[in-house]
Design a protein around this motif. Sequence first.
Motif, PDB file in Angstrom:
ATOM      1  N   ILE A  26     -36.435  73.187  65.567  1.00  0.00           N
ATOM      2  CA  ILE A  26     -36.098  71.996  66.350  1.00  0.00           C
ATOM      3  C   ILE A  26     -34.771  71.397  65.896  1.00  0.00           C
ATOM      4  CG2 ILE A  26     -36.841  69.641  66.933  1.00  0.00           C
ATOM      5  CD1 ILE A  26     -39.740  70.626  66.502  1.00  0.00           C
ATOM      6  N   ASP A  27     -34.580  71.351  64.588  1.00  0.00           N
ATOM      7  CA  ASP A  27     -33.429  70.648  64.020  1.00  0.00           C
ATOM      8  C   ASP A  27     -32.125  71.435  64.073  1.00  0.00           C
ATOM      9  OD1 ASP A  27     -35.303  68.742  63.406  1.00  0.00           O
ATOM     10  OD2 ASP A  27     -35.524  69.351  61.309  1.00  0.00           O
ATOM     11  N   ILE A  28     -32.205  72.759  64.140  1.00  0.00           N
ATOM     12  CA  ILE A  28     -31.002  73.602  64.108  1.00  0.00           C
ATOM     13  C   ILE A  28     -30.858  74.345  65.423  1.00  0.00           C
ATOM     14  CG2 ILE A  28     -29.860  75.538  62.946  1.00  0.00           C
ATOM     15  CD1 ILE A  28     -31.327  74.728  60.394  1.00  0.00           C
ATOM     16  N   LYS A  29     -29.767  74.164  66.080  1.00  0.00           N
ATOM     17  CA  LYS A  29     -29.528  74.823  67.371  1.00  0.00           C
ATOM     18  C   LYS A  29     -29.584  76.339  67.216  1.00  0.00           C
ATOM     19  CE  LYS A  29     -26.273  75.069  71.228  1.00  0.00           C
ATOM     20  NZ  LYS A  29     -24.956  74.628  71.746  1.00  0.00           N
ATOM     21  N   GLY A  30     -30.467  76.969  67.967  1.00  0.00           N
ATOM     22  CA  GLY A  30     -30.622  78.416  67.869  1.00  0.00           C
ATOM     23  C   GLY A  30     -31.496  78.862  66.717  1.00  0.00           C
ATOM     24  N   GLY A  31     -31.952  77.911  65.880  1.00  0.00           N
ATOM     25  CA  GLY A  31     -32.809  78.249  64.759  1.00  0.00           C
ATOM     26  C   GLY A  31     -32.075  78.951  63.627  1.00  0.00           C
ATOM     27  N   ILE A  32     -32.857  79.538  62.731  1.00  0.00           N
ATOM     28  CA  ILE A  32     -32.326  80.255  61.573  1.00  0.00           C
ATOM     29  C   ILE A  32     -32.639  81.735  61.719  1.00  0.00           C
ATOM     30  CG2 ILE A  32     -32.411  80.472  59.055  1.00  0.00           C
ATOM     31  CD1 ILE A  32     -33.271  77.592  58.888  1.00  0.00           C
ATOM     32  N   MET A  33     -31.727  82.562  61.277  1.00  0.00           N
ATOM     33  CA  MET A  33     -31.907  84.012  61.354  1.00  0.00           C
ATOM     34  C   MET A  33     -31.569  84.667  60.015  1.00  0.00           C
ATOM     35  SD  MET A  33     -32.820  84.789  64.487  1.00  0.00           S
ATOM     36  CE  MET A  33     -32.917  83.925  66.065  1.00  0.00           C
ATOM     37  N   ALA A  34     -32.022  85.913  59.869  1.00  0.00           N
ATOM     38  CA  ALA A  34     -31.732  86.680  58.665  1.00  0.00           C
ATOM     39  C   ALA A  34     -31.178  88.048  59.040  1.00  0.00           C
ATOM     40  CB  ALA A  34     -32.985  86.849  57.817  1.00  0.00           C
ATOM     41  N   LYS A  35     -30.263  88.513  58.213  1.00  0.00           N
ATOM     42  CA  LYS A  35     -29.733  89.869  58.339  1.00  0.00           C
ATOM     43  C   LYS A  35     -30.258  90.692  57.172  1.00  0.00           C
ATOM     44  CE  LYS A  35     -25.454  92.595  58.220  1.00  0.00           C
ATOM     45  NZ  LYS A  35     -25.863  93.480  59.332  1.00  0.00           N
ATOM     46  N   ILE A  36     -30.711  91.894  57.448  1.00  0.00           N
ATOM     47  CA  ILE A  36     -31.206  92.776  56.401  1.00  0.00           C
ATOM     48  C   ILE A  36     -30.024  93.464  55.728  1.00  0.00           C
ATOM     49  CG2 ILE A  36     -32.658  94.765  55.877  1.00  0.00           C
ATOM     50  CD1 ILE A  36     -34.224  94.070  58.491  1.00  0.00           C
ATOM     51  N   VAL A  37     -29.865  93.222  54.440  1.00  0.00           N
ATOM     52  CA  VAL A  37     -28.777  93.829  53.676  1.00  0.00           C
ATOM     53  C   VAL A  37     -29.243  95.131  53.035  1.00  0.00           C
ATOM     54  CG1 VAL A  37     -27.176  93.506  51.746  1.00  0.00           C
ATOM     55  CG2 VAL A  37     -27.726  91.580  53.263  1.00  0.00           C
ATOM     56  N   ASP A  38     -30.389  95.088  52.363  1.00  0.00           N
ATOM     57  CA  ASP A  38     -30.984  96.273  51.743  1.00  0.00           C
ATOM     58  C   ASP A  38     -32.495  96.084  51.787  1.00  0.00           C
ATOM     59  OD1 ASP A  38     -31.918  98.338  50.171  1.00  0.00           O
ATOM     60  OD2 ASP A  38     -30.354  98.142  48.657  1.00  0.00           O
ATOM     61  N   GLU A  39     -33.123  96.712  52.760  1.00  0.00           N
ATOM     62  CA  GLU A  39     -34.544  96.455  53.004  1.00  0.00           C
ATOM     63  C   GLU A  39     -35.421  96.848  51.830  1.00  0.00           C
ATOM     64  OE1 GLU A  39     -37.955  97.473  56.386  1.00  0.00           O
ATOM     65  OE2 GLU A  39     -35.820  97.492  56.908  1.00  0.00           O
ATOM     66  N   LYS A  40     -35.149  97.980  51.194  1.00  0.00           N
ATOM     67  CA  LYS A  40     -36.015  98.477  50.127  1.00  0.00           C
ATOM     68  C   LYS A  40     -35.945  97.642  48.850  1.00  0.00           C
ATOM     69  CE  LYS A  40     -38.372 101.749  51.916  1.00  0.00           C
ATOM     70  NZ  LYS A  40     -39.856 101.565  52.028  1.00  0.00           N
ATOM     71  N   THR A  41     -34.873  96.880  48.684  1.00  0.00           N
ATOM     72  CA  THR A  41     -34.779  96.008  47.508  1.00  0.00           C
ATOM     73  C   THR A  41     -34.925  94.530  47.880  1.00  0.00           C
ATOM     74  OG1 THR A  41     -32.352  95.935  47.631  1.00  0.00           O
ATOM     75  CG2 THR A  41     -33.328  97.634  46.239  1.00  0.00           C
ATOM     76  N   GLY A  42     -35.413  94.282  49.079  1.00  0.00           N
ATOM     77  CA  GLY A  42     -35.716  92.911  49.476  1.00  0.00           C
ATOM     78  C   GLY A  42     -34.525  91.984  49.551  1.00  0.00           C
ATOM     79  N   LYS A  43     -33.368  92.503  49.931  1.00  0.00           N
ATOM     80  CA  LYS A  43     -32.161  91.682  49.997  1.00  0.00           C
ATOM     81  C   LYS A  43     -31.784  91.400  51.451  1.00  0.00           C
ATOM     82  CE  LYS A  43     -30.246  93.220  45.567  1.00  0.00           C
ATOM     83  NZ  LYS A  43     -29.119  93.896  44.887  1.00  0.00           N
ATOM     84  N   LEU A  44     -31.765  90.125  51.781  1.00  0.00           N
ATOM     85  CA  LEU A  44     -31.361  89.673  53.100  1.00  0.00           C
ATOM     86  C   LEU A  44     -30.330  88.570  52.937  1.00  0.00           C
ATOM     87  CD1 LEU A  44     -34.720  90.141  53.078  1.00  0.00           C
ATOM     88  CD2 LEU A  44     -34.408  89.725  55.501  1.00  0.00           C
ATOM     89  N   THR A  45     -29.712  88.184  54.043  1.00  0.00           N
ATOM     90  CA  THR A  45     -28.898  86.970  54.061  1.00  0.00           C
ATOM     91  C   THR A  45     -29.403  86.100  55.203  1.00  0.00           C
ATOM     92  OG1 THR A  45     -27.212  88.041  55.454  1.00  0.00           O
ATOM     93  CG2 THR A  45     -26.832  88.019  53.066  1.00  0.00           C
ATOM     94  N   VAL A  46     -29.323  84.786  55.004  1.00  0.00           N
ATOM     95  CA  VAL A  46     -29.915  83.843  55.959  1.00  0.00           C
ATOM     96  C   VAL A  46     -28.913  82.754  56.319  1.00  0.00           C
ATOM     97  CG1 VAL A  46     -31.771  82.148  56.293  1.00  0.00           C
ATOM     98  CG2 VAL A  46     -32.230  84.274  55.055  1.00  0.00           C
ATOM     99  N   ALA A  47     -28.931  82.362  57.600  1.00  0.00           N
ATOM    100  CA  ALA A  47     -28.031  81.305  58.074  1.00  0.00           C
ATOM    101  C   ALA A  47     -28.498  80.819  59.442  1.00  0.00           C
ATOM    102  CB  ALA A  47     -26.591  81.820  58.167  1.00  0.00           C
ATOM    103  N   PRO A  48     -27.995  79.674  59.884  1.00  0.00           N
ATOM    104  CA  PRO A  48     -28.226  79.280  61.277  1.00  0.00           C
ATOM    105  C   PRO A  48     -27.710  80.369  62.207  1.00  0.00           C
ATOM    106  CG  PRO A  48     -27.373  77.437  60.023  1.00  0.00           C
ATOM    107  CD  PRO A  48     -27.271  78.630  59.130  1.00  0.00           C
TER     108      PRO A  48
END
Length: 233
Positions: A109-131
């Motif tokens: 509700i508070d962030i236009k378009g919500g928050i999303m994550a990009k998978i950087v390295d799936e097997k080591t649990g590394k993502l990046t997150v941003a609006p």
Amino acid sequence: SVVTNFQHQPSPLSLGMLMKSCLAVLVGSAAGACPPEDFSSITDFDLDGYISKRWYIQQVMETSYLPKSHNWCVYAEYQRLPKKSPNGYEVGVHNYAEEADGTIHDSNIDIKGGIMAKIVDEKTGKLTVAPNFLPTFLAGPYWVIAYDEAEGYSLVSGGAPKKDGEAGLCKTGSGVNDAGLWIFTRAQKTDEKLVAKVREIAKNKGFDLSVLRQVDHSNCTQSTSMHSSDVIV
């Protein structure tokens, strides 16, 4: 002048004190090196299992986007997108928190378009997150450090803990990117024994636990899960 100062030789006593001081600085720097030399995130990570259900945050480090005044009823949930977003994100993120008076903070509700994550390295649990409206190169690290579905816990950090903390331990920043430390459990009710176990895991990884604050789940307003409806990209 500089030349004149160098012409004055130090006494053996002052020279010894100087060498001891330098040694102390070097030893201190090595002992408090952050992140720890052997620091790593999880291995053989199961992202689909991890995002299959809601996570309740039990303890959290204060950051600029999650101040301690929002430490009530905090949860997070995730869902793979049917296709990448225009900005290249692959996972939808829903963050929820309340204040003591029941004021709700909902990323959908508070962030236009919500928050999303990009998978950087799936097997080591590394993502990046941003609006969702930001390009992925501006997203901040989200690393899964430990995760056990059977026991129902996970430990997440905003990347490697690069800052010096207390007692020779390390911490992440407290701003937006490269910030945060979280203890998640599948159950909303706080299991103190389980939280203590995850805290010990965090300490063994080199994290300064003094940054963690307890989340209160005693009187929460229930909200609809993102898994009950389609994610809009």
